[in-house]
Design a protein around this motif. Structure first.
Motif, PDB file in Angstrom:
ATOM      1  N   THR B   8       0.853  -1.204   0.000  1.00  0.00           N
ATOM      2  CA  THR B   8       0.000   0.000   0.000  1.00  0.00           C
ATOM      3  C   THR B   8       0.880   1.242   0.000  1.00  0.00           C
ATOM      4  OG1 THR B   8      -0.081  -0.188   2.403  1.00  0.00           O
ATOM      5  CG2 THR B   8      -1.979  -1.002   1.190  1.00  0.00           C
ATOM      6  N   VAL B  36     -10.915   6.204   0.401  1.00  0.00           N
ATOM      7  CA  VAL B  36     -10.553   4.927  -0.226  1.00  0.00           C
ATOM      8  C   VAL B  36      -9.058   4.962  -0.519  1.00  0.00           C
ATOM      9  CG1 VAL B  36     -10.906   3.391  -2.204  1.00  0.00           C
ATOM     10  CG2 VAL B  36     -12.835   4.701  -1.308  1.00  0.00           C
ATOM     11  N   ARG B  37      -8.352   3.896  -0.160  1.00  0.00           N
ATOM     12  CA  ARG B  37      -6.943   3.750  -0.538  1.00  0.00           C
ATOM     13  C   ARG B  37      -6.822   2.453  -1.317  1.00  0.00           C
ATOM     14  NH1 ARG B  37      -3.559   7.908   1.046  1.00  0.00           N
ATOM     15  NH2 ARG B  37      -1.794   6.505   1.229  1.00  0.00           N
ATOM     16  N   GLN B  38      -6.105   2.514  -2.443  1.00  0.00           N
ATOM     17  CA  GLN B  38      -5.927   1.311  -3.237  1.00  0.00           C
ATOM     18  C   GLN B  38      -4.523   0.759  -3.066  1.00  0.00           C
ATOM     19  OE1 GLN B  38      -6.905   1.549  -7.412  1.00  0.00           O
ATOM     20  NE2 GLN B  38      -6.374  -0.588  -7.730  1.00  0.00           N
ATOM     21  N   GLY B  39      -4.423  -0.556  -3.055  1.00  0.00           N
ATOM     22  CA  GLY B  39      -3.119  -1.182  -2.949  1.00  0.00           C
ATOM     23  C   GLY B  39      -3.019  -2.401  -3.843  1.00  0.00           C
ATOM     24  N   LYS B  40      -1.881  -3.082  -3.769  1.00  0.00           N
ATOM     25  CA  LYS B  40      -1.688  -4.305  -4.545  1.00  0.00           C
ATOM     26  C   LYS B  40      -1.629  -5.484  -3.598  1.00  0.00           C
ATOM     27  CE  LYS B  40       1.780  -2.251  -6.423  1.00  0.00           C
ATOM     28  NZ  LYS B  40       3.068  -2.013  -7.093  1.00  0.00           N
TER      29      LYS B  40
END
Lengths: 79, 79
Positions: B8, B36-40
């Motif tokens: 993240t 919203v937080r986007q991660g892998k």
């Protein structure tokens, strides 16, 4: 309240990005790596009641975050 | 053995993709979504001993999967 959504390709769908990472790691000397699958991960901060939030996030995951034709998702809601 | 790595963006780093998803969801009527937080997310299948595998995956996460300047990562190893 915090919800966490994992979106991954269905097991039956080829993951070329994961395959590339896997063969790169093998090439870097990590010969014991057998398979890599890549997915997306979302942390969502929101207000609301536990049950409603779970239903809402499930709908958001299905309609917006994932493509249900090729992807599957998992929703976890934390207080 | 299976290892799971979450990558993240650091909390201090702006996440434009997450902000876009957040405002899109707000526009779709989900007004209670605050952030919203986007991660892998990586699922890694591999062979080896538990302790060695944890150290190996930690190194892989640091060197290959994440960019430690702007990202942080979490490693979980399951039997």
């Amino acid at each position: 309240m915090r919800a966490v959504v994992h979106v991954t390709l269905k097991k039956t769908v080829l993951d070329p990005q994961g395959r590339t990472i896997c063969s790169t790691l093998n090439g870097l000397g990590h010969g014991n790596i057998v398979d890599v699958r890549q997915g997306k991960y979302f942390e969502i901060e929101l207000d609301g009641d536990m049950d409603e939030v779970r239903e809402q996030i499930d709908k958001i995951a299905h309609d917006v975050l994932a493509n249900p034709v090729i992807e599957e998702y998992r929703v976890d809601v934390e207080d």
